[in-house]
Design a protein around this motif. Structure first.
Motif, mmCIF file in Angstrom:
data_model
loop_
_atom_site.group_PDB
_atom_site.id
_atom_site.type_symbol
_atom_site.label_atom_id
_atom_site.label_comp_id
_atom_site.label_asym_id
_atom_site.label_seq_id
_atom_site.Cartn_x
_atom_site.Cartn_y
_atom_site.Cartn_z
ATOM 1 N N GLU A 179 51.010 31.266 104.647
ATOM 2 C CA GLU A 179 50.801 32.496 103.906
ATOM 3 C C GLU A 179 51.159 33.706 104.753
ATOM 4 O O GLU A 179 50.835 33.755 105.943
ATOM 5 C CB GLU A 179 49.333 32.586 103.480
ATOM 6 C CG GLU A 179 49.014 33.799 102.633
ATOM 7 C CD GLU A 179 47.541 33.876 102.269
ATOM 8 O OE1 GLU A 179 47.227 33.733 101.078
ATOM 9 O OE2 GLU A 179 46.711 34.068 103.182
ATOM 10 N N ASP A 195 52.123 37.390 100.355
ATOM 11 C CA ASP A 195 51.256 36.490 99.597
ATOM 12 C C ASP A 195 49.850 37.075 99.461
ATOM 13 O O ASP A 195 49.238 37.016 98.382
ATOM 14 C CB ASP A 195 51.156 35.122 100.284
ATOM 15 C CG ASP A 195 52.495 34.438 100.409
ATOM 16 O OD1 ASP A 195 53.173 34.283 99.378
ATOM 17 O OD2 ASP A 195 52.864 34.059 101.536
ATOM 18 N N ARG A 243 47.850 38.148 96.049
ATOM 19 C CA ARG A 243 46.506 37.691 95.689
ATOM 20 C C ARG A 243 45.622 38.872 95.303
ATOM 21 O O ARG A 243 44.789 38.782 94.398
ATOM 22 C CB ARG A 243 45.881 36.897 96.835
ATOM 23 C CG ARG A 243 46.427 35.479 96.944
ATOM 24 C CD ARG A 243 45.488 34.553 97.685
ATOM 25 N NE ARG A 243 45.505 34.807 99.113
ATOM 26 C CZ ARG A 243 44.446 35.143 99.826
ATOM 27 N NH1 ARG A 243 43.268 35.299 99.240
ATOM 28 N NH2 ARG A 243 44.550 35.343 101.134
ATOM 29 N N ARG A 292 51.491 38.297 87.833
ATOM 30 C CA ARG A 292 52.263 38.179 89.060
ATOM 31 C C ARG A 292 53.754 38.346 88.819
ATOM 32 O O ARG A 292 54.442 38.996 89.619
ATOM 33 C CB ARG A 292 51.984 36.841 89.751
ATOM 34 C CG ARG A 292 52.728 36.699 91.065
ATOM 35 C CD ARG A 292 52.312 35.515 91.881
ATOM 36 N NE ARG A 292 51.004 35.698 92.508
ATOM 37 C CZ ARG A 292 50.642 35.121 93.655
ATOM 38 N NH1 ARG A 292 51.495 34.338 94.306
ATOM 39 N NH2 ARG A 292 49.444 35.310 94.147
#
Length: 249
Positions: free
Chosen positions: A95, A99, A103, A112
């Motif tokens: 990650e 990323d 989130r 997204r």
């Protein structure tokens, strides 16, 4: 003292002092939008707009850093700089900062695919971020590195953000703040290298002046993005095609 006055940059110490003055006066933690954001004064929809627009900056940082890499024949500099790209893009199977930002936008209820498309960002966001990428691409290696020195001041804003979000919004959780917690250690490491680099390589007054002007430019890039968010989502002048919150509280 006028921080845009670069006439007394007679040494590396004078350069560093001027850079810190620029950050103290011009870094975007002073902006009204950030004060409202951290103080619990914004709706969830307004925070969605901020996170959506900020994503364009986040996903452009590795592109900017690839331009920096391409400027250096010195592989030691490239070795030092390349981790900035993996910090944001992530290692294979791991990650990265992008990323973690996605989130955050997931938690805020944004689709997204819509976030990654960047279709809903403000025109000023796109113009400002693209101007930063182009600046790094087109200017000298010294100026390209110097423009990253806003990271000297980033821990302050991340600390304010973490504390403010948790204290003032009941929909924020610690898990949502993973991006900012990671940057508390990444930003100082990156800034310290960039500061050493400009101290060692800006050996003349014109070069030290260029370093200061690069940082001034970068503070303007950050500031104008918040001007645009305030104009659109606080004053209510959302341009055609941009994200419009559905009165999310």
């Amino acid at each position: 003292m006028d921080i845009s006055d670069t006439s007394t940059l007679v040494s590396a110490d004078a350069l560093e002092a001027r850079l810190r003055e620029i950050g103290a006066e011009r870094y975007h933690h002073h902006h009204r939008f950030h004060k409202l954001l951290h103080g619990g004064e914004l709706t969830r929809g307004q925070i969605q707009a901020w996170a959506l627009n900020r994503y364009y900056y986040q996903c452009s940082i590795p592109v900017k850093d690839a331009h920096v890499l391409a400027k250096f024949r010195d592989r030691e500099v490239r070795r030092e700089w390349i981790h900035r790209i993996t910090d944001h893009d992530g290692e294979p199977g791991g990650e990265g900062g992008i990323d973690r930002w996605l989130r955050l936008t997931d938690f805020l209820g944004l689709d997204r695919d819509y976030v990654e498309s960047t279709e809903g960002i403000l025109p000023a966001t796109r113009f400002a971020v693209d101007a930063y990428v182009n600046f790094v691409r087109d200017r000298s290696p010294l100026e390209a590195v110097a423009s990253s020195l806003t990271e000297l001041f980033a821990p302050t804003i991340h600390e304010q953000r973490i504390a403010g979000f948790l204290a003032n919004y009941d929909f924020f959780t610690d898990e949502m703040l993973a991006y900012f917690r990671k940057r508390l250690t990444q930003a100082p490491r990156d800034a310290n290298f960039a500061l050493r680099f400009v101290r060692e390589n800006a050996g003349t007054e014109p070069k030290r002046e260029a370093v200061c002007r690069a940082l001034l430019f970068k503070t303007d890039v950050l500031w104008v993005q918040l001007d645009a968010l305030e104009h659109a989502y606080i004053e209510g002048h959302v341009p055609p095609g941009a994200f419009t919150p559905d009165n999310v509280q």
